[in-house]
Each structure stands twice: as structure tokens, then as C-alpha cells.
Write an enzyme that holds these catalytic residues in place. Sequence first.
Site, PDB file in Angstrom:
ATOM      1  N   ARG A  59     -55.864  19.258  19.664  1.00  0.00           N
ATOM      2  CA  ARG A  59     -56.767  19.783  18.702  1.00  0.00           C
ATOM      3  C   ARG A  59     -56.488  19.209  17.422  1.00  0.00           C
ATOM      4  O   ARG A  59     -57.579  19.114  16.417  1.00  0.00           O
ATOM      5  CB  ARG A  59     -56.088  21.245  18.606  1.00  0.00           C
ATOM      6  CG  ARG A  59     -57.152  22.213  17.463  1.00  0.00           C
ATOM      7  CD  ARG A  59     -56.568  23.765  17.663  1.00  0.00           C
ATOM      8  NE  ARG A  59     -57.086  24.508  16.608  1.00  0.00           N
ATOM      9  CZ  ARG A  59     -56.584  25.292  15.703  1.00  0.00           C
ATOM     10  NH1 ARG A  59     -55.231  25.605  15.674  1.00  0.00           N
ATOM     11  NH2 ARG A  59     -56.905  25.969  15.018  1.00  0.00           N
ATOM     12  N   HIS A  63     -59.507  17.718  15.269  1.00  0.00           N
ATOM     13  CA  HIS A  63     -59.975  18.126  13.819  1.00  0.00           C
ATOM     14  C   HIS A  63     -59.953  17.005  12.850  1.00  0.00           C
ATOM     15  O   HIS A  63     -60.480  16.904  11.697  1.00  0.00           O
ATOM     16  CB  HIS A  63     -58.815  19.305  13.592  1.00  0.00           C
ATOM     17  CG  HIS A  63     -59.166  20.845  13.857  1.00  0.00           C
ATOM     18  ND1 HIS A  63     -59.026  21.940  13.239  1.00  0.00           N
ATOM     19  CD2 HIS A  63     -59.599  21.071  15.072  1.00  0.00           C
ATOM     20  CE1 HIS A  63     -59.275  22.901  13.912  1.00  0.00           C
ATOM     21  NE2 HIS A  63     -59.836  22.632  15.050  1.00  0.00           N
ATOM     22  N   ASN A  91     -57.165  25.087   9.694  1.00  0.00           N
ATOM     23  CA  ASN A  91     -56.091  24.248   9.925  1.00  0.00           C
ATOM     24  C   ASN A  91     -54.652  24.907  10.289  1.00  0.00           C
ATOM     25  O   ASN A  91     -53.686  24.290  10.270  1.00  0.00           O
ATOM     26  CB  ASN A  91     -56.151  23.062   9.387  1.00  0.00           C
ATOM     27  CG  ASN A  91     -57.294  22.201   9.825  1.00  0.00           C
ATOM     28  OD1 ASN A  91     -58.116  22.359  10.943  1.00  0.00           O
ATOM     29  ND2 ASN A  91     -57.684  20.991   9.132  1.00  0.00           N
ATOM     30  N   HIS A 188     -61.030  23.361  25.820  1.00  0.00           N
ATOM     31  CA  HIS A 188     -60.301  24.794  25.819  1.00  0.00           C
ATOM     32  C   HIS A 188     -59.523  25.201  26.994  1.00  0.00           C
ATOM     33  O   HIS A 188     -59.314  26.309  26.954  1.00  0.00           O
ATOM     34  CB  HIS A 188     -61.287  25.676  25.290  1.00  0.00           C
ATOM     35  CG  HIS A 188     -61.823  25.732  24.116  1.00  0.00           C
ATOM     36  ND1 HIS A 188     -63.164  25.923  23.592  1.00  0.00           N
ATOM     37  CD2 HIS A 188     -61.427  25.011  22.826  1.00  0.00           C
ATOM     38  CE1 HIS A 188     -63.498  25.800  22.393  1.00  0.00           C
ATOM     39  NE2 HIS A 188     -62.190  24.987  22.059  1.00  0.00           N
TER      40      HIS A 188
END
Length: 317
Positions: A59, A63, A91, A188
Site C-alpha cells: 500500500r 500511495h 494516508n 486487495h
Amino acid sequence: MPTTLVHLLSIIFCLIIKSSNALTPDYYLQTCPNAEATITKAVRRAIIKDKTAPAALLRLHFHDCFIRGCDASVLLDSKGNNKAEKDGPPNISLHAFYVIDNAKKELEKMCPGVVSCADILAVAARDAVALSGGPTWDVPKGRKDGRVSKANDTLQLPFPTFNISQLQQSFSKRGLSLDDLVVLSGGHTLGFSHCSSFQNRIHSFSNATEVDPSMNPGFAASLRRICHVHNKVKNAGANLDFTPNAFDNVYYKLLLKGKSIFSSDQALLATSRTKALVGKFATYEKEFFDAFGKSMIKMSSINGGGTEIRLNCGLVN
């Protein structure tokens, strides 16, 4: 100097600059040959102590690349009046920064000022997937670290409430295709989500119904028991699939059964092309693994325009 010669020299200069910015798997072969092994060791140590580390590292990389490109801007700390990306609303729940910091400390001992934080993050994300039972791939390296990080920029990240059009637009801006969207959503398969990211599907879907009708009723009921309408439990939430610590294709299988967590997951069934890909990956795990490595290389190659090799990943030089 003749105009044609000037033009030719300018073209050569541009090609040199472009090639110097090109990413390559063996970028540190001469300058820091043990770089990847050192990063992998740091990731492996983290996973032994923290089963959530793989999802967190994947992740973090996603990001990072979606804001200003893959330049490790997500790792910078807020300073003075500048609120950095890591403190932006989407975040706040990011973690596992310590894994990157630990790898950086070891690399600075071995090869001072050579390996960028952006490259460490890209390799760590690959290792997080591979060490969780997923595919591996050769990570192109040679990224530079950026000097700008702004919390407000995180509002450009794709939200879990996005529909297929919004998702496609978000990915397209980064040079990623509709296929890449379906493939990378497979990330995911690792991790956990807090209630706030899917409350819209189980309590306030529309004026006509509280629950998203595309959800499996039993699954929706189980989520409602965990996440109450006015949830006050800080860590309440749900795993993104039934095997949150294993990188596999269970995410796609559950998606087809109405057991996905986010609206953005369900959105992958909205077009015939994306739905067909979901079906293929649910049936053939190897197809998903092969595609994931390719899409990760593509995403991790989004140019961040960084200019330095940070000595500390949380601070600009």
C-alpha cells in the site's frame, strides 16, 4: 555552428539525459551489489514479527507512485508548516515505515549515498508480495528521491467509493490501463480495512436501501455486526479477503460472490471487459500472478522526477 549540427547535438543530449533516467534491474550491480538482498532481509525480518507488514508495504508503494510518481514522497515527515503526504487523510493508517528505515540504515553502512528510498520501497513491495506466496519480478531501479510532499495531494488518490469511470480516469492519468486497474486491485488480497472505508455500502447506500444490493446479504450482515452505523471503535473493520496474509486469487473469487469490501472492488464488475478479467483471475491464479508482476513494473516506473538520494528517508538532504 550550423543550425543542423546544433539540432543534432540537442537531440543527442536529450537522449543521454533520457537514458540516464532510465530504470534498469541491474542499476546497483557495480555500486551496491547486495542492495536487493539487504532489502529482502529487512522485509523478511519484519514479516516474522508483523503479519500485516506485507499489505502495508504494498500500500505504501501504491500511495507513493500515485502522488508525484514513485519518488518516496510518501516517506517524508511533516516539518514546520508543511504537512506531508503521510499525514494526509487517506494516508493516516499507513504504516511499516520502519521496514524502509531499517533497510536504509543497513544500505548506508554498505553503500553510503547510493540507494534511493524510492528504490527501497519498490523492492520492498515486490518482496512483500513474493514472501506472502505471490509472484516475484525483476524490479527496475534507478529512481531518485523527491523533495516535495504535501498532504493535500493525497486527495488525488483513488477512493474506495469510486465507480468504474472514476477509477479508469484515475489510472489513465498515471498511464495505467483498464487491465492494469483490474490487476492491481488484486493487491486487495492482502490486508484489512477500517469501517470508514466501506460504511457507505452497509449503512447509507441510497435513499431506497441502506445496504448495497450487489453485496451478498449474509456477508453484508456480518459487516454490519462489526461496523455499527455510528462506529466508535477505532480499530473495527474487516479483512479484505478470507486469507489476508496470503497473496492469492481469493479476492477475485469473493468478488464474483458479492463478498468484496469496497465499492471500488464491486466496480470491477461494471463493464464486460473488467468482469471478464475478474473471472479469468478467479479461475487461473497463474494468469493473475503473471499479470500482477507486469502491472507492478509499469506502475513502479511512473516517473517521480526526484533529484536526490536521501540519507534519511523521512528527511530531504
